[in-house]
Design a protein around this motif. Structure first.
Motif, short mmCIF file in Angstrom:
data_model
loop_
_atom_site.label_atom_id
_atom_site.label_comp_id
_atom_site.label_asym_id
_atom_site.label_seq_id
_atom_site.Cartn_x
_atom_site.Cartn_y
_atom_site.Cartn_z
N ARG A 1 -3.36 -3.88 1.71
CA ARG A 1 -4.64 -3.92 2.51
C ARG A 1 -5.36 -3.13 2.06
N ASN B 1 0.58 -1.40 0.08
CA ASN B 1 -0.04 -0.09 -0.10
C ASN B 1 0.73 1.13 -0.04
N ASP B 2 2.27 1.12 -0.05
CA ASP B 2 2.58 2.41 -0.62
C ASP B 2 3.48 2.34 -1.78
N THR C 1 -9.30 -1.18 1.72
CA THR C 1 -10.19 -0.84 2.44
C THR C 1 -11.28 -0.24 1.35
C1 LIG Z 1 -1.53 -0.38 4.71
O1 LIG Z 1 -2.97 -0.18 5.11
C2 LIG Z 1 -3.11 -0.78 6.40
C3 LIG Z 1 -4.73 -0.65 6.58
O2 LIG Z 1 -5.14 0.18 6.26
C4 LIG Z 1 -2.42 0.02 7.29
O3 LIG Z 1 -2.52 -0.50 8.76
C5 LIG Z 1 -0.80 0.19 6.87
O4 LIG Z 1 -0.22 1.28 7.92
C6 LIG Z 1 -0.67 0.69 5.44
N1 LIG Z 1 0.86 0.76 5.17
C7 LIG Z 1 1.21 1.65 4.51
C8 LIG Z 1 2.56 1.54 4.33
O5 LIG Z 1 0.41 2.59 3.83
#
Ligand SMILES: *[C@@H]1O[C@H](CO)[C@@H](O)[C@H](O)[C@H]1NC(C)=O
Ligand SMILES: *[C@@H]1O[C@H](CO)[C@@H](O)[C@H](O)[C@H]1NC(C)=O
Ligand SMILES: *[C@@H]1O[C@H](CO)[C@@H](O)[C@H](O)[C@H]1NC(C)=O
Length: 324
Positions: free
Chosen positions: A182, A120-121, A184
């Motif tokens: 992840r 997710n980054d 959402t």
């Molecule tokens: C990725 O998404 C999860 C769940 O929303 C979050 O806990 C986590 O910090 C996120 N990681 C990054 C690197 O954005």
């Protein structure tokens, strides 16, 4: 590494400044947004500078109507942008739905894109091989955003322009290392048959249909044999092909503004989009986003579902329509 990453984000965020009403920003307080389009030159520089990796992934999302008889997976195997992986829209979908490539569950989406080395980054750049410059890529752009991932861009002009501008392609592929993604889902981005039916009653939200004028009016056949053309009451037609110049790049803000205005669409108001099966509708969402719209919602079932489920009075057609 950290200062570099921050610089990267600042650079990328430039074009999307001012989107404070953007629903995915509200959705994901911590979400980073990026510009919705990157140029062929930008991506070529990134590839040449070996930036493709865990922080930047390229996806070939090519998908065409079955009647086009294109084997996109095989085309990918033969020729793709160096470093790209293939995302299969039919596979990355809800396998339990009777309709084509409906949105997968958040966990299935996470699993699928994590397998392609996306965390997710990761900044994801999507493209396809269409002669239009884009066909399915905006759908995948929209999917990432609906799943809370603002770090996604469409390659402006797609593979067509990548090749036209003389950049290399390859058949070489090495599977990226899996990352944790992840998702959402903001469920309010996805509209159902019932939502559209209710909206026909209340006339609250403008709905734009991206199919060709003939399919919209009912005078040109639908690509699927069991479906007849037409549209639902209140729908506004903006063919997705009208949003691009002859090279296949998305028009700039002036032209796009005029297209929405001429169609009677008010971008200060909520917007839902639809098409044949929820793919090209996302071109409208992308264009609206470029003009600062906070986020178009998608009727995922689109005309294929509508035609099968709606009663004849909710099918407007200059052609045969639906039998009473
Ligand atoms: C990725 O998404 C999860 C769940 O929303 C979050 O806990 C986590 O910090 C996120 N990681 C990054 C690197 O954005
Ligand atoms: C989901 O998106 C809507 C806009 O469509 C926004 O108003 C809402 O706050 C978002 N929901 C969440 C939980 O972020
Ligand atoms: C999610 O993925 C699992 C495993 O691949 C599959 O069995 C299931 O049907 C998928 N669920 C949906 C709703 O697509």
């Amino acid at each position: 590494m950290l200062p570099l990453f921050i610089l990267w984000v600042i650079l990328l965020s430039g074009a999307s400044a001012g989107h404070s009403r953007d629903c995915s920003r509200v959705n994901m307080a911590a979400q980073v947004q990026t510009r919705a389009l990157v140029s062929v030159q930008w991506l070529a520089d990134a590839v040449r500078n070996k930036l493709v990796g865990p922080k930047l992934r390229i996806l070939d999302t090519s998908w065409y109507l079955p009647k086009a008889k294109r084997d996109t997976r095989d085309e990918f195997a033969q020729k793709h942008i160096p470093g790209a992986s293939f995302l299969d829209i039919d596979e990355c979908s809800d396998s339990t739905s009777p309709y084509d490539h409906m949105l997968p569950t958040p966990s299935n989406f996470s699993q699928y894109v994590g397998d392609l080395g996306i965390g997710n980054d990761t900044h994801v750049v999507v493209y396809d091989t269409s002669d239009f410059g884009a066909f399915s890529a905006p759908r995948v752009w929209w999917m990432f955003r609906a799943f809370g991932h603002g770090l996604v861009s469409v390659l402006d002009g797609g593979m067509k322009n990548w090749v036209a501008e003389g950049h290399p392609v390859t058949s070489e592929y090495s599977k990226p290392e899996r990352q944790e993604f992840r998702a959402t889902l903001n469920a309010s981005w996805v509209k159902s048959f019932e939502d559209v039916m209710e909206n026909i009653r209340t006339k609250e939200v403008q709905v734009v249909d991206a199919r060709s004028p003939g399919r919209f009016k009912g005078t040109e056949p639908e690509p699927r044999e069991d479906i007849l053309p037409g549209h639902f009451p209140g729908a506004i037609n903006i063919p997705f092909t009208s949003l691009r110049d002859s090279s296949g790049k998305l028009f700039g803000p002036e032209v796009l503004t005029k297209i929405f205005k001429d169609a009677g669409v008010d971008l200060q108001r909520p917007l839902w989009v639809t098409c044949g099966s929820g793919v090209t509708a996302c071109h409208i969402a992308l264009a609206a986003h470029q003009l600062g719209h906070p986020g178009a919602c998608l009727y995922d079932g689109s005309w294929v579902e509508w035609f099968q489920r709606a009663s004849p009075e909710h099918i407007i057609s200059e052609g045969k329509g639906k039998k009473q």
